[in-house]
Design a protein around this motif. Structure first.
Motif, PDB file in Angstrom:
ATOM      1  N   ASP A  58      46.712  38.983  44.581  1.00  0.00           N
ATOM      2  CA  ASP A  58      46.109  38.342  43.470  1.00  0.00           C
ATOM      3  C   ASP A  58      44.841  37.678  44.161  1.00  0.00           C
ATOM      4  OD1 ASP A  58      45.670  39.660  40.853  1.00  0.00           O
ATOM      5  OD2 ASP A  58      45.366  37.075  40.759  1.00  0.00           O
ATOM      6  N   TYR A  65      32.658  43.214  46.018  1.00  0.00           N
ATOM      7  CA  TYR A  65      31.951  44.734  46.113  1.00  0.00           C
ATOM      8  C   TYR A  65      32.115  44.936  45.061  1.00  0.00           C
ATOM      9  CZ  TYR A  65      34.820  49.338  46.903  1.00  0.00           C
ATOM     10  OH  TYR A  65      34.800  50.767  47.035  1.00  0.00           O
ATOM     11  N   LEU A  95      42.170  39.471  46.416  1.00  0.00           N
ATOM     12  CA  LEU A  95      41.383  40.694  46.410  1.00  0.00           C
ATOM     13  C   LEU A  95      40.442  39.734  44.614  1.00  0.00           C
ATOM     14  CD1 LEU A  95      44.129  43.479  45.735  1.00  0.00           C
ATOM     15  CD2 LEU A  95      41.896  42.625  47.179  1.00  0.00           C
ATOM     16  N   ASN A  96      40.800  38.776  44.270  1.00  0.00           N
ATOM     17  CA  ASN A  96      40.081  38.021  43.547  1.00  0.00           C
ATOM     18  C   ASN A  96      38.703  37.845  44.032  1.00  0.00           C
ATOM     19  OD1 ASN A  96      41.312  38.403  41.000  1.00  0.00           O
ATOM     20  ND2 ASN A  96      42.296  36.875  40.826  1.00  0.00           N
ATOM     21  N   MET A 154      41.076  49.899  37.014  1.00  0.00           N
ATOM     22  CA  MET A 154      41.085  48.875  37.073  1.00  0.00           C
ATOM     23  C   MET A 154      41.800  48.646  35.227  1.00  0.00           C
ATOM     24  SD  MET A 154      40.607  45.553  37.944  1.00  0.00           S
ATOM     25  CE  MET A 154      40.128  46.080  39.598  1.00  0.00           C
ATOM     26  N   PHE A 200      36.550  40.944  44.712  1.00  0.00           N
ATOM     27  CA  PHE A 200      36.496  41.475  43.557  1.00  0.00           C
ATOM     28  C   PHE A 200      34.687  41.645  43.053  1.00  0.00           C
ATOM     29  CE2 PHE A 200      35.634  42.146  39.180  1.00  0.00           C
ATOM     30  CZ  PHE A 200      36.219  43.188  38.745  1.00  0.00           C
ATOM     31  N   LEU A 242      44.196  50.182  42.580  1.00  0.00           N
ATOM     32  CA  LEU A 242      43.740  48.982  43.470  1.00  0.00           C
ATOM     33  C   LEU A 242      43.077  49.746  45.360  1.00  0.00           C
ATOM     34  CD1 LEU A 242      45.179  45.466  43.655  1.00  0.00           C
ATOM     35  CD2 LEU A 242      43.610  46.403  42.540  1.00  0.00           C
ATOM     36  N   PHE A 281      39.048  49.848  45.181  1.00  0.00           N
ATOM     37  CA  PHE A 281      38.639  49.583  46.918  1.00  0.00           C
ATOM     38  C   PHE A 281      38.189  50.705  47.600  1.00  0.00           C
ATOM     39  CE2 PHE A 281      40.354  45.691  45.442  1.00  0.00           C
ATOM     40  CZ  PHE A 281      39.341  44.293  45.611  1.00  0.00           C
TER      41      PHE A 281
END
Length: 431
Positions: A239, A249, A242-243, A319, A246, A303, A307
């Motif tokens: 997490d 992207y 990927l934060n 999401m 985020f 996810l 992505f």
């Protein structure tokens, strides 16, 4: 609806709901205010880092104190202190920007004492039977509501009344939370009402190490909780990684501006809002291997879609779905932590989980930040998803295959006080 007939739970839940609203006000107001004063993303990022640091420093001390003191008193003192310290933010300006960081550091430090105490108080109020899943589902519901509505409300308060109003609103919610906790503590001390047992004296410096060692030995000997700690750390690490990816992207690949990013966060909030009943069902089934591995697998699949798409609508749906198993995963971990840990150790074990998860999140965010430039955003995101898939495999390997045996709760069975905190070496054996 049995829980809502319990005045203690109503006071506890409503006070925390209001306190969370205030926290979201500051989550929006502080970075906007700091960026307005400095024009620097570094200064804004430092505000976030300042709030993370206490989670790396205080958990061992907080866990010991929570287990050796009255937990309601710990929570009340933490709330009163935060209600008193937050108004100092109104004095911060371009020449006193350091005051923002000092206040945030103190506020986050008191939170490290409040959170494990709240974790330990919930089973004291509702017991460790079926009501425990329902209670945590209610808290998960409030978290989802705040994810969905807290940020927009905070933005409206900031836009309409300014930074000072948001600060004073947050301070007021801490004061209200403290008053509700005073009420819960008073009700818990009534004859025949299950609640905390006699309070053991706070440990001296030499004793603290013994109490910490006791908690470490307990975790090492408890297959379910040690496995949960590792799996949840993997989840938080991914997490954190990927934060970092985020927003870049969403902006560069999906072509969304700030409004689009806001919609993605809102979709995630809707997912978290819907996760409460799902997490409750998974927790009630008590098949950790299947439940948690399934949650992680669904998160990983969503996810992967997010992505690897250029379509904003597809990303928005992905999401939203992520929030459901994500919130369910967190709820199940919390329920099993509360149910599987003896009351005398719950503060220390809760702090250990919080520290492990924060360290993993910071490590994931750091590695992602460093790797994204040489490897590219998609490669780093794919690597994080592989790690999350390994976490699902780890859940299958580390956790029991069948139903997790529910620990008996003498407080709920006899309607008497639970066992008091025990001296080192006399805590309940791992179940």
């Amino acid at each position: 609806m049995t829980l809502l007939r319990d005045r203690r739970f109503r006071l506890l839940w409503s006070g925390q709901l209001l306190s969370n609203i205030g926290d979201w006000f500051l989550l929006v107001a502080v970075p906007v205010y700091v960026f307005g004063l400095t024009g620097s993303t570094l200064g804004t990022g430092l505000a976030f880092v300042t709030q993370m640091l206490p989670a790396l420093i205080w958990p061992p001390v907080a866990g010991v104190l929570v287990d050796r003191m009255d937990r309601f008193t710990v929570m009340i003192v933490a709330d009163v202190a935060r209600a008193g310290i937050m108004p100092l933010l109104v004095l911060a300006d371009g020449d006193r920007l350091w005051l923002v960081y000092v206040v945030l550091l103190v506020q986050a430090s008191f939170a490290q004492f409040f959170l494990p105490a709240r974790q330990a108080v919930i089973p004291e109020v509702v017991g460790r039977g079926r009501e425990l899943e329902r209670a945590n589902a209610w808290f998960s519901l409030s978290s989802g509501l705040m994810r969905l509505a807290g940020a927009p409300l905070g933005g409206l308060v900031y836009a309409a009344a300014g930074f000072h109003a948001a600060v004073l609103a947050d301070s007021t919610t801490y004061a209200i939370s403290a008053s509700t906790l005073v009420g819960v503590r008073a009700l818990s001390r009534r004859p025949g009402c299950p609640g905390p047992g006699p309070v053991a004296p706070a440990p001296g410096p030499g004793q603290a190490a013994v109490y910490l060692r006791e908690a470490v030995d307990f975790l090492r000997g408890h297959r379910v909780l040690s496995g949960l700690l590792l799996v949840s750390a993997v989840f938080e690490g991914v997490d954190g990684a990927l934060n970092v990816l985020f927003v870049p992207y969403a902006v560069h690949t999906l072509g969304s501006g700030s409004g689009g990013v806001g919609l993605l966060f809102a979709a995630l909030g809707v997912g978290f809002l819907l996760s409460a009943p799902v997490g409750r069902r998974v927790a009630e089934a008590r098949r950790l291997r299947v439940g948690l591995a399934g949650c992680l697998a669904v998160i990983d699949a969503c996810l992967a879609v997010f992505f690897h798409t250029h379509a904003f609508v597809v990303a928005l749906v992905a999401m939203g779905i992520v929030g459901v198993p994500g919130g369910a995963f967190a709820l199940v971990v919390q329920v099993e932590l509360q149910r599987g840990t003896p009351s005398a150790l719950l503060g220390r074990i809760s702090s250990a989980f919080a520290a492990g998860q924060m360290i993993a999140a910071l490590l994931g965010a750091t590695l992602s930040s460093v790797a994204v430039r040489p490897l590219g955003l998609t490669v780093v995101a794919d690597a994080a998803m592989v790690v999350l898939l390994l976490g699902a495999v780890g859940a299958v390997a580390l956790l029991p295959a069948g139903r997790v045996r529910e620990k008996a709760d003498p407080a709920r069975r006899t309607r008497a006080h639970p066992m008091p905190a025990t001296p080192p070496g006399e805590a309940d054996a791992p179940g």
